[in-house]
Scaffold this motif. Structure first.
Motif, PDB file in Angstrom:
ATOM      1  N   LEU B 161       0.843  -1.200   0.000  1.00  0.00           N
ATOM      2  CA  LEU B 161       0.000   0.000   0.000  1.00  0.00           C
ATOM      3  C   LEU B 161       0.880   1.253   0.000  1.00  0.00           C
ATOM      4  O   LEU B 161       0.648   2.199  -0.762  1.00  0.00           O
ATOM      5  CB  LEU B 161      -0.910   0.008   1.232  1.00  0.00           C
ATOM      6  N   THR B 197      -9.178  -1.024   6.830  1.00  0.00           N
ATOM      7  CA  THR B 197      -9.713  -1.864   5.754  1.00  0.00           C
ATOM      8  C   THR B 197     -11.119  -1.417   5.383  1.00  0.00           C
ATOM      9  O   THR B 197     -11.915  -1.029   6.242  1.00  0.00           O
ATOM     10  CB  THR B 197      -9.769  -3.352   6.158  1.00  0.00           C
ATOM     11  N   GLU B 198     -11.362  -1.482   4.087  1.00  0.00           N
ATOM     12  CA  GLU B 198     -12.703  -1.199   3.546  1.00  0.00           C
ATOM     13  C   GLU B 198     -13.021  -2.338   2.596  1.00  0.00           C
ATOM     14  O   GLU B 198     -12.237  -2.612   1.682  1.00  0.00           O
ATOM     15  CB  GLU B 198     -12.704   0.146   2.813  1.00  0.00           C
ATOM     16  N   THR B 203      -6.664  -0.088   2.974  1.00  0.00           N
ATOM     17  CA  THR B 203      -6.656   1.235   2.331  1.00  0.00           C
ATOM     18  C   THR B 203      -5.861   2.269   3.135  1.00  0.00           C
ATOM     19  O   THR B 203      -5.743   3.414   2.702  1.00  0.00           O
ATOM     20  CB  THR B 203      -8.090   1.765   2.142  1.00  0.00           C
ATOM     21  N   THR B 227      -2.565   6.709   3.180  1.00  0.00           N
ATOM     22  CA  THR B 227      -3.975   6.384   2.960  1.00  0.00           C
ATOM     23  C   THR B 227      -4.319   6.490   1.486  1.00  0.00           C
ATOM     24  O   THR B 227      -3.837   7.387   0.789  1.00  0.00           O
ATOM     25  CB  THR B 227      -4.898   7.330   3.763  1.00  0.00           C
ATOM     26  N   ALA B 228      -5.170   5.570   1.045  1.00  0.00           N
ATOM     27  CA  ALA B 228      -5.579   5.558  -0.367  1.00  0.00           C
ATOM     28  C   ALA B 228      -6.988   6.096  -0.550  1.00  0.00           C
ATOM     29  O   ALA B 228      -7.398   6.342  -1.686  1.00  0.00           O
ATOM     30  CB  ALA B 228      -5.488   4.136  -0.923  1.00  0.00           C
ATOM     31  N   THR B 229      -7.749   6.256   0.538  1.00  0.00           N
ATOM     32  CA  THR B 229      -9.132   6.733   0.418  1.00  0.00           C
ATOM     33  C   THR B 229      -9.413   7.780   1.491  1.00  0.00           C
ATOM     34  O   THR B 229      -8.723   7.826   2.523  1.00  0.00           O
ATOM     35  CB  THR B 229     -10.142   5.574   0.619  1.00  0.00           C
ATOM     36  N   ALA B 232     -10.053   6.110   4.847  1.00  0.00           N
ATOM     37  CA  ALA B 232      -8.856   5.623   5.547  1.00  0.00           C
ATOM     38  C   ALA B 232      -8.177   6.776   6.289  1.00  0.00           C
ATOM     39  O   ALA B 232      -7.747   6.624   7.439  1.00  0.00           O
ATOM     40  CB  ALA B 232      -7.893   4.985   4.552  1.00  0.00           C
TER      41      ALA B 232
END
Lengths: 384, 388
Positions: B161, B197-198, B203, B227-229, B232
């Protein structure tokens, strides 16, 4: 309770007292400030009988975005009497001010917030940042530039400042009354102003005051800019010449952008910056704001926008740096009104807004939006 | 100074560790283990005087992301000279030796976190980006809301990630596995890690330390936050906020958040105080290879003739041609843009636009030339989120 322009001298005096109580400042500051802007500014107060309960000032000044002037009403002096806070008075005064501005063609409104939470609710968003920097005076002492410093320069520096303002997204095209309000004559005690001149042409400006509190002394710079590297280095060197009496120079928050140049000008990293000073922008009239702005050179593209949960839809079409906006479209990129203002100012890219959940749309559409914004940094070098 | 050599034996490493500890004001018992680890991974050079080490420097081979591609890099670190040997050209000689070694090893860029910019500027580094420490009242993070779940110790998936997120910036190291352990070894406190987690996908990743302090409660120092979102970011910040009954302020290290952090838009009020503004610097050890190794915006096509001036490599005229996200560099051209190698490095990193460099007298170019060059490197923000 009614919202009206100050009705008489008593209202102006009461509003000045309210401003001092809410925002602080020396006793003479607010009466003098109101006096210098009252014939040009839009001022509204909430009154009940003879009492001024709340008030706000709208300062009409074009604001530069993409090197084009956009009709703007800078919001200042928002104050409400402590007894009647949290009853929506400020909101009512501000909305009345914005409505009055819109009817006169105002497209955007910038402000320096004391709280972003309140203004965010009304459609403003953080558009850019600035930093307060502190430098050891001795670190400036060795700097010099070609040209010379002239004390108390005349109005010729105003035109030079406009040239400098064009380098940013967000700087105000200062009218003459701004200079009178911000740099009153005669200058207050321990306040000094210098212009930098090269071949008799003004290329820079510096305004600072000397602060002495007990045994602590400091120079506080309220304004500084330079059109040339020589002007920057010369004026910094001038500040450095006070190294024996004033060990530090502090640059007020709106003097330098968040990404200031000092790291490249100084031989060593003798600068400490403290940021967290944000300016905010609201699009008062979205289509007018989009059509007035300048765009990246040669930028061409179409975006279908939806604002505030599909409440409003627009199609933005940019061709060779000019925009046309029409109602409707597919609403392919969804924005909150405030976040759109931050993108408009160049302070928040569409990609980043999407990553933060402040915009949503296909990556291709987001990229089209980001390609439209010119490369000028978002910075508002004007205090008000 | 007699010569600059690769450390020859244990004694050279021990003496180098002592020089480094003295120069950085660290206890010798801390610098010793650092050098033990460095021996396994780093390339070092030490300066000798009467057969004893008086100075040294090292680099860690890794990749560094620029324009979405991993560029071979030597991360320069632990540059130190004994006080009595300073001002005699020792640092310069070490610099030159490391520079040559990097080039010979195919490492084409070199980032560092400087104690002094003056010295490194002389050898071709320039300020490429900034770093700041950010402080946020814990309570203001507690109010955030997010969809998803926090999981303790997310394991190796977090590294994937991080790598994916890091490519969105200009400057993060493309970390080999050992560099993760290396980063953690800088701290005495145990790192606590969480993932976000999503829908069963990781994430977000958070790493922080709890540090005792003299007053009430304890301190939290965040070292990593990827963070990717939006959920997150909000979720992991909320997790930090959940410590509000014991922790007054969350400290984000410069490795955890960029100088231009997102919190101004995430938090409901302006509660972030950022202090610092210190620099990280970059040198293009091999300018031709560095320009060819970097990623470029897919949509931009063009050509520019440069004259690059470098103290170690001399002056070279180069033609940079960019198309389809790649570049080709050849010798020649008229050198219409005259640029010191340091300024070229700062532009390469996206930290200094050519337009700005013109106004600071750091390059000879026109604003028309600047427009094309600046489109090439400003598509991603600049950040070095790694300790080394």
């Amino acid at each position: 309770m009614e919202i009206v322009p100050p009705r008489d001298y008593g209202d102006w005096e009461a509003y000045a007292a309210l401003l001092r109580q809410s925002l602080g400042g020396p006793p003479e500051f607010w009466p003098r400030f109101l006096e210098s802007v009252r014939s040009d500014a839009l001022v509204l107060v909430a009154v009940h009988k003879r009492h001024v309960l709340s008030g706000a000032i709208g300062l009409p000044m074009p604001q530069l975005f993409g090197d084009q002037p956009v009709s703007s009403l800078a919001l200042s002096g928002v104050a409400t009497h402590p007894d009647v806070r949290k009853r929506g008075l400020s909101t009512s005064v501000i909305e009345a001010l914005m409505e009055a501005g819109r009817s006169e063609g105002v497209a955007v409104s910038p402000l320096w917030p004391s709280t972003s939470r309140f203004y965010r609710r009304l459609g403003w968003e953080v558009a850019g940042r600035s930093a307060s920097c502190r430098v050891a005076t001795r670190a400036l002492a060795g700097l010099s530039g070609s040209g010379e410093a002239w004390r108390d320069p005349g109005e010729e520096v105003r035109e030079a400042q406009r040239d400098w303002a064009r380098r940013w997204n967000g700087s105000l095209l200062r009218p003459d009354w701004w200079w009178v309000a911000r740099h009153p004559e005669p200058a207050p005690d321990a306040t000094f102003r210098y212009g930098w001149f090269q071949n008799f042409r003004p290329t820079g400006f510096l305004a600072y005051r000397q602060e002495v509190v007990g045994r602590e002394t400091e120079i506080v710079v309220s304004e500084m800019w330079g059109l040339t590297s020589d002007a920057w280095r010369g004026l910094l060197g001038l500040l450095g010449s006070s190294e024996t009496m004033f060990p530090t120079v502090r640059f007020a928050p709106h003097v330098f952008p968040h990404h200031h140049d000092l790291l490249w000008v100084l031989p060593e990293q003798d600068v400490t910056s403290q940021s967290g000073y944000n300016w905010m922008l609201r699009l008062v009239d979205v289509p007018a704001a989009l059509e007035a702005r300048g765009w990246a050179p040669g930028a061409t593209g179409r975006v279908d926008l939806a604002i505030d949960s599909e409440e409003e839809r627009f199609v933005l079409e940019v061709d060779q740096g000019r925009a046309a906006v029409s109602p409707g479209g597919e609403g392919r990129v969804r924005w909150g009104r405030g976040a759109l203002a931050a993108w408009y100012a160049g302070g928040l890219s569409a990609r980043r807004a999407a990553r933060l959940g402040l915009a949503a749309g296909a990556t291709d559409d987001l990229d089209v939006m980001d390609a439209l914004i010119d490369a000028r940094p978002a910075f508002m070098p004007d205090g008000f | 100074m007699n010569e600059v050599v690769e450390p020859r034996h244990d004694r050279d490493w021990e003496e180098y560790a002592a020089v480094s500890a003295r120069s950085f004001g660290l206890p010798p018992e801390r610098e010793g283990p650092f050098m033990e680890r460095a021996r396994l991974r780093a390339v070092a050079r030490v300066a000798l005087e009467d057969d004893h080490v008086v100075g040294g420097g090292l680099f860690l081979p890794a990749g560094q992301f620029f324009g979405g591609r991993s560029v071979p890099a030597g991360a320069t670190s632990s540059f130190a000279v004994l006080p009595q040997a300073r001002g005699k050209g020792v640092a310069g000689a070490i610099c030159e030796a490391l520079d040559q070694e990097m080039r010979d090893s195919g490492l084409v860029v070199s980032p560092l976190r400087p104690a002094t910019t003056r010295l490194y500027r002389r050898w071709g580094w320039e300020v490429a980006g900034r770093a700041a420490r950010h402080q946020v009242p814990t309570r203001s993070l507690a109010r955030l809301r997010a969809a998803g779940t926090a999981v303790e110790d997310p394991g190796a998936e977090a590294r994937m990630l991080q790598r994916s997120c890091a490519q969105a910036w200009n400057g993060p190291l493309d970390r080999p596995d050992w560099l993760w352990d290396w980063n953690r070894s800088h701290h005495d406190e145990q790192a606590i890690t969480y993932g976000w987690t999503e829908d069963a996908a990781l994430t977000g990743y958070l790493s922080y330390r709890q540090r005792p302090h003299s007053g009430w409660g304890y301190q939290i120092v965040v070292d990593e936050l990827w963070t990717a979102t939006p959920d997150a970011l909000a979720g992991l910040c909320r997790l930090l906020g959940s410590h509000h009954s014991q922790v007054e302020v969350i400290d984000f290290e410069a490795t955890a958040l960029p100088f231009d952090h997102d919190l101004a838009w995430l938090l409901d009020d302006q509660h972030v105080t950022s202090t610092g503004g210190l620099a990280w610097m970059l040198r293009l050890v091999d300018p031709v290879a560095a320009l060819e190794a970097r990623g470029w915006p897919e949509t931009i096509e063009g050509r520019m003739e440069l004259e690059v001036e470098d103290r170690l490599l001399g002056s070279r005229q180069l033609v940079l041609e960019v198309a389809g996200g790649k570049s080709q560099v050849s010798e020649g051209g008229s050198g219409v843009v005259r640029i010191p190698s340091g300024t070229l490095a700062a532009w390469y990193a996206g930290g200094l636009s050519i337009a700005r460099a013109i106004s600071l007298d750091l390059v000879k170019a026109t604003f028309e030339e600047a427009e094309f060059l600046d489109e090439l490197t400003t598509d991603r923000p600049t950040w070095l989120p790694d300790r080394f």
